[in-house]
Structures are given as C-alpha cells and as structure tokens.
Write a protein that holds these residues in place. Sequence first.
Motif, PDB file in Angstrom:
ATOM      1  N   ILE A  40       1.039  -1.042  -0.126  1.00 18.47           N
ATOM      2  CA  ILE A  40       0.339  -0.263   0.129  1.00 18.47           C
ATOM      3  C   ILE A  40       1.341   1.341  -0.111  1.00 18.47           C
ATOM      4  O   ILE A  40       0.458   2.513  -1.105  1.00 18.47           O
ATOM      5  CB  ILE A  40      -0.982   0.154   1.551  1.00 18.47           C
ATOM      6  N   ASN A  41       1.998   1.164   0.737  1.00 16.23           N
ATOM      7  CA  ASN A  41       2.640   2.344   0.979  1.00 16.23           C
ATOM      8  C   ASN A  41       3.316   2.502  -0.549  1.00 16.23           C
ATOM      9  O   ASN A  41       4.003   3.576  -1.024  1.00 16.23           O
ATOM     10  CB  ASN A  41       3.824   2.156   2.325  1.00 16.23           C
ATOM     11  N   ALA A  42       3.963   1.693  -1.077  1.00 16.86           N
ATOM     12  CA  ALA A  42       4.973   1.393  -2.120  1.00 16.86           C
ATOM     13  C   ALA A  42       3.922   1.904  -3.320  1.00 16.86           C
ATOM     14  O   ALA A  42       3.915   2.265  -4.385  1.00 16.86           O
ATOM     15  CB  ALA A  42       5.725   0.122  -2.448  1.00 16.86           C
ATOM     16  N   GLY A  43       1.732   2.190  -3.775  1.00 18.19           N
ATOM     17  CA  GLY A  43       1.157   2.319  -4.592  1.00 18.19           C
ATOM     18  C   GLY A  43       1.247   0.768  -5.062  1.00 18.19           C
ATOM     19  O   GLY A  43       1.081   1.231  -7.103  1.00 18.19           O
ATOM     20  N   ASN A  44       2.187   0.031  -4.588  1.00 14.50           N
ATOM     21  CA  ASN A  44       2.099  -1.528  -5.822  1.00 14.50           C
ATOM     22  C   ASN A  44      -0.033  -2.330  -5.723  1.00 14.50           C
ATOM     23  O   ASN A  44      -0.635  -2.171  -4.602  1.00 14.50           O
ATOM     24  CB  ASN A  44       2.763  -2.708  -5.351  1.00 14.50           C
ATOM     25  N   ALA A  45       0.056  -2.934  -6.641  1.00 20.38           N
ATOM     26  CA  ALA A  45      -1.801  -3.604  -7.260  1.00 20.38           C
ATOM     27  C   ALA A  45      -1.289  -4.829  -6.227  1.00 20.38           C
ATOM     28  O   ALA A  45      -0.178  -5.520  -6.760  1.00 20.38           O
ATOM     29  CB  ALA A  45      -1.879  -3.672  -8.291  1.00 20.38           C
ATOM     30  N   VAL A  46      -2.484  -5.469  -5.876  1.00 20.42           N
ATOM     31  CA  VAL A  46      -1.763  -6.490  -4.853  1.00 20.42           C
ATOM     32  C   VAL A  46      -3.381  -7.223  -5.181  1.00 20.42           C
ATOM     33  O   VAL A  46      -4.393  -6.908  -5.644  1.00 20.42           O
ATOM     34  CB  VAL A  46      -2.461  -6.375  -3.729  1.00 20.42           C
ATOM     35  N   ASP A  47      -3.113  -8.875  -5.384  1.00 26.44           N
ATOM     36  CA  ASP A  47      -3.937  -9.458  -6.609  1.00 26.44           C
ATOM     37  C   ASP A  47      -4.975 -10.561  -5.021  1.00 26.44           C
ATOM     38  O   ASP A  47      -4.738 -11.312  -4.051  1.00 26.44           O
ATOM     39  CB  ASP A  47      -3.805 -10.164  -6.802  1.00 26.44           C
ATOM     40  N   LEU A  48      -5.786  -9.621  -4.731  1.00 28.87           N
ATOM     41  CA  LEU A  48      -6.923  -9.510  -3.217  1.00 28.87           C
ATOM     42  C   LEU A  48      -7.707 -11.365  -2.852  1.00 28.87           C
ATOM     43  O   LEU A  48      -7.529 -11.634  -2.266  1.00 28.87           O
ATOM     44  CB  LEU A  48      -8.397  -8.657  -3.494  1.00 28.87           C
ATOM     45  N   LYS A  49      -7.946 -10.961  -4.597  1.00 23.63           N
ATOM     46  CA  LYS A  49      -8.612 -12.848  -4.359  1.00 23.63           C
ATOM     47  C   LYS A  49      -7.572 -13.595  -4.402  1.00 23.63           C
ATOM     48  O   LYS A  49      -7.508 -14.927  -3.205  1.00 23.63           O
ATOM     49  CB  LYS A  49      -8.592 -12.923  -5.563  1.00 23.63           C
ATOM     50  N   GLU A  50      -6.308 -13.642  -4.800  1.00 21.82           N
ATOM     51  CA  GLU A  50      -5.142 -14.834  -4.324  1.00 21.82           C
ATOM     52  C   GLU A  50      -5.033 -14.681  -2.840  1.00 21.82           C
ATOM     53  O   GLU A  50      -4.965 -15.451  -2.734  1.00 21.82           O
ATOM     54  CB  GLU A  50      -4.437 -14.886  -5.237  1.00 21.82           C
ATOM     55  N   LEU A  51      -4.313 -13.859  -2.364  1.00 22.55           N
ATOM     56  CA  LEU A  51      -4.230 -12.991  -0.890  1.00 22.55           C
ATOM     57  C   LEU A  51      -4.533 -13.830  -0.217  1.00 22.55           C
ATOM     58  O   LEU A  51      -5.161 -14.182   0.706  1.00 22.55           O
ATOM     59  CB  LEU A  51      -4.371 -11.853  -0.925  1.00 22.55           C
ATOM     60  N   LEU A  52      -6.631 -13.794  -0.248  1.00 22.30           N
ATOM     61  CA  LEU A  52      -7.661 -14.436   0.783  1.00 22.30           C
ATOM     62  C   LEU A  52      -8.392 -16.063   0.755  1.00 22.30           C
ATOM     63  O   LEU A  52      -7.976 -16.168   1.514  1.00 22.30           O
ATOM     64  CB  LEU A  52      -8.970 -13.942   0.419  1.00 22.30           C
ATOM     65  N   SER A  53      -7.616 -16.085  -0.264  1.00 18.30           N
ATOM     66  CA  SER A  53      -7.399 -17.330  -1.169  1.00 18.30           C
ATOM     67  C   SER A  53      -6.152 -18.358  -0.477  1.00 18.30           C
ATOM     68  O   SER A  53      -6.106 -19.233   1.159  1.00 18.30           O
ATOM     69  CB  SER A  53      -7.282 -17.848  -2.139  1.00 18.30           C
ATOM     70  N   ARG A  54      -5.284 -17.222   0.222  1.00 19.74           N
ATOM     71  CA  ARG A  54      -3.898 -17.610   0.886  1.00 19.74           C
ATOM     72  C   ARG A  54      -4.154 -17.568   1.949  1.00 19.74           C
ATOM     73  O   ARG A  54      -3.584 -18.414   3.650  1.00 19.74           O
ATOM     74  CB  ARG A  54      -2.790 -16.904   0.540  1.00 19.74           C
ATOM     75  N   TYR A  55      -5.220 -16.281   3.097  1.00 18.13           N
ATOM     76  CA  TYR A  55      -5.494 -16.650   4.398  1.00 18.13           C
ATOM     77  C   TYR A  55      -6.306 -17.377   4.439  1.00 18.13           C
ATOM     78  O   TYR A  55      -6.047 -18.286   5.901  1.00 18.13           O
ATOM     79  CB  TYR A  55      -6.325 -15.562   4.250  1.00 18.13           C
ATOM     80  N   THR A  56      -7.281 -17.967   3.927  1.00 21.86           N
ATOM     81  CA  THR A  56      -8.581 -19.445   4.556  1.00 21.86           C
ATOM     82  C   THR A  56      -7.511 -20.646   4.363  1.00 21.86           C
ATOM     83  O   THR A  56      -7.504 -21.106   4.669  1.00 21.86           O
ATOM     84  CB  THR A  56      -9.402 -19.685   2.796  1.00 21.86           C
ATOM     85  N   THR A  57      -6.329 -20.516   3.625  1.00 16.97           N
ATOM     86  CA  THR A  57      -5.763 -21.789   3.006  1.00 16.97           C
ATOM     87  C   THR A  57      -4.675 -21.991   5.331  1.00 16.97           C
ATOM     88  O   THR A  57      -4.919 -23.316   5.240  1.00 16.97           O
ATOM     89  CB  THR A  57      -4.935 -21.906   2.767  1.00 16.97           C
ATOM     90  N   ASP A  58      -4.303 -20.885   5.017  1.00 15.94           N
ATOM     91  CA  ASP A  58      -3.473 -20.835   6.563  1.00 15.94           C
ATOM     92  C   ASP A  58      -4.562 -20.819   7.562  1.00 15.94           C
ATOM     93  O   ASP A  58      -3.819 -21.892   8.400  1.00 15.94           O
ATOM     94  CB  ASP A  58      -2.686 -19.216   7.090  1.00 15.94           C
ATOM     95  N   VAL A  59      -5.907 -20.201   7.527  1.00 22.68           N
ATOM     96  CA  VAL A  59      -7.008 -20.408   8.659  1.00 22.68           C
ATOM     97  C   VAL A  59      -7.216 -22.151   8.610  1.00 22.68           C
ATOM     98  O   VAL A  59      -6.975 -22.555   9.705  1.00 22.68           O
ATOM     99  CB  VAL A  59      -7.358 -19.423   8.455  1.00 22.68           C
ATOM    100  N   ILE A  60      -7.141 -22.679   7.806  1.00 18.73           N
ATOM    101  CA  ILE A  60      -7.947 -23.767   7.748  1.00 18.73           C
ATOM    102  C   ILE A  60      -6.614 -24.893   7.758  1.00 18.73           C
ATOM    103  O   ILE A  60      -6.988 -26.290   8.734  1.00 18.73           O
ATOM    104  CB  ILE A  60      -8.367 -25.029   5.965  1.00 18.73           C
ATOM    105  N   GLY A  61      -5.583 -24.566   7.761  1.00 18.36           N
ATOM    106  CA  GLY A  61      -4.858 -25.157   7.879  1.00 18.36           C
ATOM    107  C   GLY A  61      -4.193 -25.395   9.192  1.00 18.36           C
ATOM    108  O   GLY A  61      -4.133 -26.822  10.263  1.00 18.36           O
ATOM    109  N   THR A  62      -4.393 -24.391  10.280  1.00 14.85           N
ATOM    110  CA  THR A  62      -4.579 -24.263  11.428  1.00 14.85           C
ATOM    111  C   THR A  62      -5.598 -24.724  12.461  1.00 14.85           C
ATOM    112  O   THR A  62      -5.915 -25.749  14.026  1.00 14.85           O
ATOM    113  CB  THR A  62      -4.309 -22.662  12.051  1.00 14.85           C
ATOM    114  N   CYS A  63      -6.496 -24.673  11.654  1.00 14.88           N
ATOM    115  CA  CYS A  63      -7.659 -25.220  12.377  1.00 14.88           C
ATOM    116  C   CYS A  63      -7.974 -26.230  11.879  1.00 14.88           C
ATOM    117  O   CYS A  63      -8.853 -27.164  12.849  1.00 14.88           O
ATOM    118  CB  CYS A  63      -9.185 -23.885  11.888  1.00 14.88           C
ATOM    119  N   VAL A  64      -7.563 -26.820  10.773  1.00 12.64           N
ATOM    120  CA  VAL A  64      -8.119 -28.575  10.319  1.00 12.64           C
ATOM    121  C   VAL A  64      -7.054 -29.775  11.244  1.00 12.64           C
ATOM    122  O   VAL A  64      -7.225 -30.517  11.890  1.00 12.64           O
ATOM    123  CB  VAL A  64      -8.768 -28.186   9.185  1.00 12.64           C
TER     124      VAL A  64
END
Length: 204
Positions: free
Chosen positions: A80-104
């Motif tokens: 955000i500070n550098a003004g770079n574009a971020v693939d939010l769909k991919e980032l949130l998919s990675r977030y979901t993967t980490d949550v499932i890995g921890t909880c399951v």
Amino acid sequence: DVELAKTILVKDFINFTDHGLVHHEESEPLEGHLFNINGNRWKTLRVKLIASFTSSKMKVMFDALVRHAIEVQKYLEPHINAGNAVDLKELLSRYTTDVIGTCVFGIECKSIGVENSPFRLMSRKSQRLNFFRSAIQSMSLMAPWIVKLLKTSMYQKDVNEFFMKEAKEAVQYRKENGISGNDYMQTLTKMRDDRIAYEKRGKK
C-alpha cells in the motif's frame, strides 16, 4: 414453497441422510466427508463432529482468524505504501488456506507471502475445475452407477497423497510429543482412538 424448504433444511434436517453423491472412501479417503457419506454413518459422524464447534473451540478458531488476519495486514502495508497492485483474490485464498491449516490440521501453512507454499499449491489444484472433473460431477448426479463402476476420483492422485500425508504426520507428531490441541484434528484423532479401543474390547 418456503415452509417446505424450511422444514427439510432445518426442522427435519436429520431425517434426510442421503445426498446422492458417489464416493469411494476406501481408495480415496478425502471423499469420505459429511457432504458425501449417507445413512446412519452420516448421523453418527455429524453428532460427534458437533463437539468441534463448542464455544471454547470456536474461540480458539477465532483467535486463529485474527492472527492470520494480522499477517495479511503486515503483508499489505508495504504494498500500500509503495502504491503496488495486490491480487486480493489470491491473497484472501492464501489467508483461507492458512486458517484451515491451523483449525483443521493444527499446523502452520505459511501461505501468506510465500509464493510456492505446498499447501496453497495443492489447495489450488484440488479446486481447479477442468473438463474431467466437470464430467465426473455431472455423472455423479445423472449416472452414479457409471462413477461407481469406473471408481473415478474428484481429486488427482498427488492431491490425495499430499493431504493424507500431512494429516498422518500431524497425528503422529502429536502422539509422539504428547500434544493435545483444542481443534478439529484433535476431535478426529479422539474419534479414531475411541473406535480402535472399542474394536479391541470387542475382540476380547
């Protein structure tokens, strides 16, 4: 009819045990989940798995949600500070993967910020829709006898092997180190141990 739908999906939900989906749990263990299994086995497993969603265990899961959300925040800040574009769909998919890995699985997948995280790669592969998978899904609904005859799987062999290996290693690590987690994996492990103990008593 809204009332009929409500009766089936809420009030008499427990009586509708068959889902009409073909699976081969013996050869493809990943297919033996609540959305696939039928009959009394579905009823029994559903009741036992409810223990994974008590308020105390949900609180632990919520803590995992917050912890991984902080990791997402830390990942986003420099972009955000550098003004770079971020693939939010991919980032949130990675977030979901980490949550499932921890909880399951009770393990840290470290998908956020890691380009070639094995868990993320396999999760993506397991969800990828292609012609073969679309055909299997259609046949499961329209001609389940063909799927039974061919014993085809929704998941590729390497995906099955990866998740089975991770689950076995997580259980083995807990057993060897005397670790008891307050998560979904611990519930499944206890169910397995109780079944083994019951079968041993029955043989005596």
